[in-house]
Scaffold this motif. Sequence first.
Motif, PDB file in Angstrom:
ATOM      1  N   ILE A 101      -9.748  -8.119  -4.434  1.00 47.75           N
ATOM      2  CA  ILE A 101      -8.355  -8.552  -4.584  1.00 47.75           C
ATOM      3  C   ILE A 101      -8.142  -9.212  -5.939  1.00 47.75           C
ATOM      4  O   ILE A 101      -7.123  -8.992  -6.612  1.00 47.75           O
ATOM      5  N   PHE A 102      -9.091 -10.043  -6.359  1.00 47.70           N
ATOM      6  CA  PHE A 102      -8.971 -10.727  -7.644  1.00 47.70           C
ATOM      7  C   PHE A 102      -8.840  -9.722  -8.791  1.00 47.70           C
ATOM      8  O   PHE A 102      -7.944  -9.836  -9.634  1.00 47.70           O
ATOM      9  N   TRP A 103      -9.736  -8.734  -8.821  1.00 49.93           N
ATOM     10  CA  TRP A 103      -9.675  -7.755  -9.897  1.00 49.93           C
ATOM     11  C   TRP A 103      -8.454  -6.862  -9.774  1.00 49.93           C
ATOM     12  O   TRP A 103      -7.895  -6.412 -10.790  1.00 49.93           O
ATOM     13  N   LEU A 104      -8.021  -6.603  -8.566  1.00 56.95           N
ATOM     14  CA  LEU A 104      -6.824  -5.789  -8.364  1.00 56.95           C
ATOM     15  C   LEU A 104      -5.599  -6.506  -8.922  1.00 56.95           C
ATOM     16  O   LEU A 104      -4.795  -5.926  -9.667  1.00 56.95           O
ATOM     17  N   VAL A 105      -5.449  -7.790  -8.576  1.00 56.42           N
ATOM     18  CA  VAL A 105      -4.306  -8.569  -9.066  1.00 56.42           C
ATOM     19  C   VAL A 105      -4.393  -8.764 -10.573  1.00 56.42           C
ATOM     20  O   VAL A 105      -3.393  -8.649 -11.296  1.00 56.42           O
ATOM     21  N   THR A 106      -5.604  -9.058 -11.078  1.00 54.48           N
ATOM     22  CA  THR A 106      -5.766  -9.247 -12.519  1.00 54.48           C
ATOM     23  C   THR A 106      -5.418  -7.985 -13.292  1.00 54.48           C
ATOM     24  O   THR A 106      -4.723  -8.045 -14.327  1.00 54.48           O
ATOM     25  N   ALA A 107      -5.870  -6.848 -12.809  1.00 54.00           N
ATOM     26  CA  ALA A 107      -5.550  -5.582 -13.487  1.00 54.00           C
ATOM     27  C   ALA A 107      -4.050  -5.311 -13.463  1.00 54.00           C
ATOM     28  O   ALA A 107      -3.478  -4.828 -14.451  1.00 54.00           O
ATOM     29  N   THR A 108      -3.404  -5.623 -12.345  1.00 53.62           N
ATOM     30  CA  THR A 108      -1.958  -5.409 -12.254  1.00 53.62           C
ATOM     31  C   THR A 108      -1.212  -6.291 -13.236  1.00 53.62           C
ATOM     32  O   THR A 108      -0.278  -5.835 -13.920  1.00 53.62           O
ATOM     33  N   ILE A 109      -1.606  -7.553 -13.345  1.00 51.77           N
ATOM     34  CA  ILE A 109      -0.938  -8.473 -14.272  1.00 51.77           C
ATOM     35  C   ILE A 109      -1.132  -8.018 -15.718  1.00 51.77           C
ATOM     36  O   ILE A 109      -0.185  -7.989 -16.514  1.00 51.77           O
ATOM     37  N   LEU A 110      -2.367  -7.655 -16.066  1.00 47.10           N
ATOM     38  CA  LEU A 110      -2.632  -7.210 -17.428  1.00 47.10           C
ATOM     39  C   LEU A 110      -1.849  -5.939 -17.762  1.00 47.10           C
ATOM     40  O   LEU A 110      -1.276  -5.806 -18.852  1.00 47.10           O
ATOM     41  N   LEU A 111      -1.830  -4.996 -16.821  1.00 54.45           N
ATOM     42  CA  LEU A 111      -1.094  -3.754 -17.046  1.00 54.45           C
ATOM     43  C   LEU A 111       0.401  -4.026 -17.179  1.00 54.45           C
ATOM     44  O   LEU A 111       1.086  -3.410 -18.006  1.00 54.45           O
ATOM     45  N   THR A 112       0.908  -4.953 -16.382  1.00 53.10           N
ATOM     46  CA  THR A 112       2.323  -5.293 -16.467  1.00 53.10           C
ATOM     47  C   THR A 112       2.668  -5.903 -17.814  1.00 53.10           C
ATOM     48  O   THR A 112       3.684  -5.554 -18.433  1.00 53.10           O
ATOM     49  N   LEU A 113       1.821  -6.810 -18.299  1.00 54.83           N
ATOM     50  CA  LEU A 113       2.074  -7.429 -19.597  1.00 54.83           C
ATOM     51  C   LEU A 113       2.051  -6.394 -20.719  1.00 54.83           C
ATOM     52  O   LEU A 113       2.926  -6.392 -21.603  1.00 54.83           O
TER      53      LEU A 113
END
Length: 435
Positions: A165-177
């Motif tokens: 979950i941590f890496w999933l959320v982190t990847a989503t935030i980075l991709l969004t930025l």
Amino acid sequence: MAGRPSLKQFVPKSIFGRSLLIIILPVVVMQMIVAYIFFNAHWATVTANLTESVAADVAVATELYSRDPSIDTAKALDDLLRPDMQLSVRLKPGEALPQSRRRNFFSVLDQSIGRALANAIDEPFWFDTTRYPHHIDIRVAVDEGVLQFYAARDRVFAPTGFVFIFWLVTATILLTLVSVLYIRRQSVPIRELADAADAFGKGQDVSNYKPHGAAEVRRAGQSFMRMRQRIRRHLDQRTLMLAGVSHDLRTPLTRLKLALSMAETKEDIAEARHDVDEMEAMLSAYLDFAHGAGRGDAIPVRLDELLLTLGEEESVPVTVSEPVTIDARPQQIRRAVLNLVNNARKYARDPSIALWTTPDHLLIRIDDAGPGIPEDKREDVLRPFARMDDARTQNVEGVGLGLAVARDIAQIHGGRLKLDDSPRGGLRATIQLPR
């Protein structure tokens, strides 16, 4: 009756918002599907295997205790299971199983433990996965009371779920930025093109605009600049043509006026003088129309002061709601309002001027108490050289350019000219300008 809200109401209106939605929405949906598959396949399977192992250990310990039920047996089991199997055993004589249990946020864990214990143990049992941060509390009812087990949470819960979950959320935030920065950069040329088109529509200079960005945006910008050049060339040709005609005709008109002034005063000569004066007025009106597109830059103008001064000079009552400053060409605004006032004087009576403000627009209203204009003919009278064969134009001089010039000036400033019925019974001409 209000209809159901459509999907369009929730879709972003800007190209930036829509592009962001196109990129982010599939990624979020994909990651939700991946997370669902992960938790329902891999994580749930691993957790089920772990809980079955713990349930089997609890069942074995309970069976060993039932062969020799005593506190010493419980202590012996604790000494045996605690070091290697991370399973603590304690006997609570005389106690009963709790009647309630708090639910875990991850219901899959509770379901797995409950199912594994039910399959492995015949005695009544109770468990709680929320009481302790690092252990699971499992209790089994025995004849002497309750046999309590403390199992390490790592034995029944796969920690890889949180890591995933941590890496999933982190990847989503980075991709969004990254998407936000990229799409914002791509939307800037489009916004600059829109600003340039809006400025050109208001008659402002946009020669400093340089097309850039994606190939399609550059092509649209280059087409806009070519269109600007064609429109400018057309306006210049119109102005030069009418100015040339006016210049060429003024010389013979001047000679005619001089000849008529030296001739004897007779009725036919007086009519000729009147015709010459009317032709000169027509030439002046043609020049006004030719210069309607105007040149020069807009400057800050106190619109209320301009209208009050015009009303005082023309003896027309003026009503102002509040002081207003806008970027405009004051001489052109003055000409447009004066044309509408003279039009009301010519074809009606008692003109008045009012300035009103709205959150988005400025409204300059000229009302009269004349016969008005039928609704089906209002668009026609805004065309150049238009005349009406009714009560408004009987025995009245003019070439039909006053309203056309006023509409041209309103459009130059990014607004429009609208004709309506006046509360005073005549015509209301409204110049609507953006704030």
